[in-house]
Design an enzyme around this catalytic site. Structure first.
Site, short mmCIF file in Angstrom:
data_model
loop_
_atom_site.label_atom_id
_atom_site.label_comp_id
_atom_site.label_asym_id
_atom_site.label_seq_id
_atom_site.Cartn_x
_atom_site.Cartn_y
_atom_site.Cartn_z
N TYR A 162 -5.76 -7.12 2.51
CA TYR A 162 -4.41 -7.14 2.27
C TYR A 162 -4.01 -5.43 2.54
CZ TYR A 162 -0.34 -6.18 -1.00
OH TYR A 162 0.79 -5.81 -1.56
N ASP B 292 -21.04 -6.99 7.70
CA ASP B 292 -21.23 -6.77 6.20
C ASP B 292 -21.61 -5.35 5.86
OD1 ASP B 292 -21.75 -9.04 3.59
OD2 ASP B 292 -22.45 -6.68 3.54
N PHE C 242 -12.14 0.23 2.23
CA PHE C 242 -11.74 -0.80 1.57
C PHE C 242 -12.61 -2.07 0.86
CE2 PHE C 242 -8.25 0.71 4.00
CZ PHE C 242 -7.29 1.25 2.90
N ASN D 135 -22.00 -6.21 -3.78
CA ASN D 135 -20.89 -5.94 -2.72
C ASN D 135 -20.49 -4.46 -3.02
OD1 ASN D 135 -19.68 -7.86 -0.93
ND2 ASN D 135 -20.46 -9.11 -2.29
N SER E 150 -9.36 2.28 -8.43
CA SER E 150 -8.38 1.78 -9.12
C SER E 150 -8.09 2.44 -10.37
CB SER E 150 -8.74 0.17 -9.39
OG SER E 150 -8.02 -0.36 -10.08
N TYR F 63 -15.81 -5.68 -12.74
CA TYR F 63 -15.29 -5.37 -11.47
C TYR F 63 -14.94 -3.87 -11.90
CZ TYR F 63 -11.28 -3.94 -8.56
OH TYR F 63 -10.52 -3.38 -7.59
N LYS G 98 -16.21 -0.12 -9.98
CA LYS G 98 -15.41 0.74 -9.53
C LYS G 98 -15.75 2.25 -10.01
CE LYS G 98 -12.90 -1.14 -6.43
NZ LYS G 98 -13.03 -1.08 -5.04
N ASN H 72 -0.63 -0.62 -8.86
CA ASN H 72 -0.53 -2.04 -8.56
C ASN H 72 0.08 -2.20 -7.35
OD1 ASN H 72 -0.89 -1.97 -11.59
ND2 ASN H 72 -0.65 -4.13 -11.31
N LEU I 179 0.14 -10.84 -10.42
CA LEU I 179 1.46 -11.17 -10.60
C LEU I 179 2.44 -11.74 -9.31
CD1 LEU I 179 3.74 -11.73 -12.68
CD2 LEU I 179 4.34 -9.30 -12.43
N PHE J 198 1.63 -13.77 -19.45
CA PHE J 198 0.67 -13.77 -20.25
C PHE J 198 1.10 -12.58 -21.37
CE2 PHE J 198 -2.07 -14.23 -16.25
CZ PHE J 198 -2.18 -15.77 -16.54
N ARG K 121 -3.63 -12.35 -21.80
CA ARG K 121 -4.65 -12.70 -20.83
C ARG K 121 -5.85 -11.73 -21.28
NH1 ARG K 121 -4.22 -11.73 -14.22
NH2 ARG K 121 -3.72 -9.72 -15.13
P1 NAD Z 1 -8.65 -7.79 0.27
O1 NAD Z 1 -9.88 -8.68 -0.50
O2 NAD Z 1 -7.48 -8.25 0.80
O3 NAD Z 1 -9.56 -6.96 1.18
C1 NAD Z 1 -10.84 -6.46 1.08
C2 NAD Z 1 -11.87 -6.81 2.48
O4 NAD Z 1 -13.12 -6.63 2.30
C3 NAD Z 1 -11.51 -8.52 2.82
O5 NAD Z 1 -11.10 -8.53 4.17
C4 NAD Z 1 -12.94 -8.87 2.85
O6 NAD Z 1 -13.28 -9.78 3.75
C5 NAD Z 1 -13.73 -7.66 3.02
N1 NAD Z 1 -15.08 -7.58 2.37
C6 NAD Z 1 -15.35 -7.85 1.29
N2 NAD Z 1 -16.62 -7.59 1.11
C7 NAD Z 1 -17.29 -7.29 2.25
C8 NAD Z 1 -18.49 -6.90 2.64
N3 NAD Z 1 -19.52 -6.86 1.85
N4 NAD Z 1 -18.77 -6.31 3.99
C9 NAD Z 1 -17.63 -6.28 4.71
N5 NAD Z 1 -16.40 -6.65 4.19
C10 NAD Z 1 -16.14 -7.07 3.12
O7 NAD Z 1 -8.76 -6.66 -1.01
P2 NAD Z 1 -7.45 -5.49 -1.14
O8 NAD Z 1 -6.35 -5.85 -2.16
O9 NAD Z 1 -6.98 -5.06 0.35
O10 NAD Z 1 -8.14 -4.53 -1.63
C11 NAD Z 1 -9.04 -3.42 -0.73
C12 NAD Z 1 -9.75 -2.46 -1.85
O11 NAD Z 1 -8.70 -1.98 -2.86
C13 NAD Z 1 -10.85 -3.16 -2.51
O12 NAD Z 1 -11.96 -2.34 -2.59
C14 NAD Z 1 -10.19 -3.27 -4.17
O13 NAD Z 1 -11.03 -3.29 -5.22
C15 NAD Z 1 -9.29 -1.93 -4.24
N6 NAD Z 1 -8.24 -2.20 -4.87
C16 NAD Z 1 -7.21 -3.19 -4.44
C17 NAD Z 1 -6.35 -3.38 -5.68
C18 NAD Z 1 -5.19 -4.57 -5.69
O14 NAD Z 1 -4.49 -4.91 -6.41
N7 NAD Z 1 -5.01 -5.12 -4.42
C19 NAD Z 1 -5.96 -2.57 -6.59
C20 NAD Z 1 -6.86 -1.34 -6.92
C21 NAD Z 1 -8.07 -0.97 -5.95
N1 UDP Z 2 0.67 -11.57 -15.18
C1 UDP Z 2 1.17 -12.59 -15.77
N2 UDP Z 2 0.83 -13.66 -15.02
C2 UDP Z 2 0.17 -13.90 -14.07
C3 UDP Z 2 -0.42 -12.76 -13.39
C4 UDP Z 2 -0.34 -11.54 -14.14
O1 UDP Z 2 1.98 -12.35 -16.87
O2 UDP Z 2 -0.06 -15.05 -13.45
C5 UDP Z 2 0.87 -9.91 -15.80
C6 UDP Z 2 -0.47 -9.59 -16.41
O3 UDP Z 2 -0.68 -9.77 -17.59
C7 UDP Z 2 -0.01 -7.99 -16.40
C8 UDP Z 2 0.98 -7.84 -15.06
O4 UDP Z 2 1.31 -9.09 -14.83
O5 UDP Z 2 0.77 -7.70 -17.39
C9 UDP Z 2 0.26 -7.59 -13.73
O6 UDP Z 2 -1.07 -8.10 -13.60
P1 UDP Z 2 -1.99 -8.16 -12.31
O7 UDP Z 2 -3.12 -9.22 -12.56
O8 UDP Z 2 -0.90 -8.35 -11.04
O9 UDP Z 2 -2.58 -6.69 -12.23
P2 UDP Z 2 -3.30 -5.78 -13.29
O10 UDP Z 2 -2.41 -4.58 -13.74
O11 UDP Z 2 -3.91 -6.76 -14.45
O12 UDP Z 2 -4.52 -5.29 -12.39
#
Ligand code: NAD
Ligand code: UDP
Length: 337
Positions: free
Chosen positions: A11, A58, A80, A99, A124, A148, A152, A178, A199, A217, A291
């Site tokens: 993403y 990987d 990422f 991972n 994060s 998780y 991080k 977020n 969400l 939640f 939650r």
């Molecule tokens: P995502 O799952 O969409 O993307 C992660 C990608 O990494 C995927 O394409 C997956 O196939 C690949 N991947 C996973 N394990 C792997 C491995 N061992 N080797 C090679 N590729 C691998 O997630 P995202 O939402 O794009 O998040 C990207 C990064 O940002 C992650 O590290 C996540 O923890 C961090 N992050 C995400 C959020 C969020 O809400 N989306 C918030 C804070 C931090």
């Molecule tokens: N949330 C919710 N219903 C859902 C998913 C999330 O009410 O199905 C709420 C959750 O309790 C939080 C906010 O939405 O207050 C954001 O949650 P999310 O999981 O998207 O991100 P987080 O901040 O937990 O990483």
């Protein structure tokens, strides 16, 4: 500059690849497709008119990483790749530490062998645990409440120690709040497998009829409407934050830590309302228990990123929800196989 983007099919990574191309960088994607599809790259080509090289691999495969870094003359890595579902991490801690923590150590080891010394890491806001106050600045204490978050935090600590021992390296830790929204073209977006944990993907699947109703939640938090408050940031702003980091501190040795957020908090019900306006659909919801592990409120003080990177989020809640809706309504089942 050639940038290896681990997790670049995911993403945030895919949106960042688009902004890298727009800014004149050459991204190379390294992803094992565990949580993404190769058709993402076709969408990147549709939007940018450019083809991005993709290596399916990987991050725990050191030999392949070294080969990739060397053959492609990589200058910097944006990392990422990893697993990101909090609930799943409680069920499968070993997979998460393997991972996220081991994977990052292997990556850094491979970078060292290949002589690549610039790294930007996806961290994060979860590393702030339950903050004693808001907004959150980078010097707040860190903690974790689930595997998780702990993964991080562990990576942040490993990278901090490593940078101290290797002062010529540039390591940047970006703490995302977020991320929501999608590319404005509607070609790329968030495509969770199974029931969405977050969400906005859940809300948008309710809007297209894939889910019956949203469970909110908790409505008894000490917040203005009782529902949880978060700092939602458009994924394109987040992507731009990576470009700013590469351009401004990616060339300076040191350990650099930044919040990437907007500085504004929105409640769950604010998000539901904004999405209803953007989509013209009404979103059925039911109040459910809190939650486990959730906190009441969390938003960033993004001043440091503005001062040092010249970056700030500019896209509005309306853009976040309109873009989410465009992606979801035009791709109700996500990316094709
Ligand atoms: P995502 O799952 O969409 O993307 C992660 C990608 O990494 C995927 O394409 C997956 O196939 C690949 N991947 C996973 N394990 C792997 C491995 N061992 N080797 C090679 N590729 C691998 O997630 P995202 O939402 O794009 O998040 C990207 C990064 O940002 C992650 O590290 C996540 O923890 C961090 N992050 C995400 C959020 C969020 O809400 N989306 C918030 C804070 C931090
Ligand atoms: N949330 C919710 N219903 C859902 C998913 C999330 O009410 O199905 C709420 C959750 O309790 C939080 C906010 O939405 O207050 C954001 O949650 P999310 O999981 O998207 O991100 P987080 O901040 O937990 O990483």
């Amino acid at each position: 500059m050639k940038v290896l983007v681990t997790g670049g099919m995911g993403y945030i990574g895919s949106h960042t690849c688009i902004q890298l191309l727009e800014a004149g960088f050459t991204p190379v994607i390294f992803d094992n497709l565990y949580n993404s599809k190769a058709t993402v790259n076709e969408r990147i080509r549709l939007v940018t008119g450019q083809t991005v090289e993709f290596i399916q691999g990987d991050i725990r495969d050191k030999a392949l990483l070294v080969k990739t870094l060397e053959q492609h003359n990589i200058d910097a890595v944006i990392h990422f790749a990893g697993l990101k579902a909090v609930g799943e991490s409680v069920e499968k801690p070993l997979e998460y530490y393997d991972n996220n923590v081991n994977g990052t150590l292997v990556l850094v080891d491979a970078m060292r062998d290949a002589g690549v010394t610039r790294l930007v890491f996806s961290s994060s806001a979860t590393v702030y645990g339950d903050p004693h106050t808001v907004p959150i600045t980078e010097d707040f204490p860190t903690s974790a409440t689930n595997p998780y978050g702990r993964s991080k935090l562990m990576v942040e600590e490993c990278l901090t120690d490593f940078q101290l021992a290797n002062p010529d390296w540039s390591i940047t830790l970006l703490r995302y709040f977020n991320p929501v929204g999608s590319h404005p073209s509607g070609q790329l977006g968030e495509d969770p497998q199974g029931i969405p944990n977050n969400l906005m993907p859940f809300v948008s699947q309710v809007a297209v009829g894939r889910r019956e109703y949203l469970s909110v939640f908790g409505d008894d938090y000490p917040t203005p409407d009782g529902t949880g408050v978060r700092d939602y940031i458009h994924v394109m702003d987040l992507a731009d934050g990576h470009i700013a980091a590469l351009q401004r501190v990616g060339i300076q040795s040191g350990l650099h830590i930044f919040n990437l957020g907007t500085g504004n908090g929105s409640s769950v019900l604010d998000m539901v309302k904004a999405f209803e306006q953007a989509s013209g659909k009404s979103i059925a919801y039911k109040i459910a228990p809190r939650r486990p592990g959730d906190i009441a409120e969390c938003w960033a003080d993004p001043a440091k990123a503005y001062a040092e990177l010249g970056w700030k989020a500019t896209r509005t809640l309306q853009q976040m929800t309109e873009d989410t809706w465009r992606w979801q309504s035009e791709n109700p089942k996500g990316y094709p196989e």
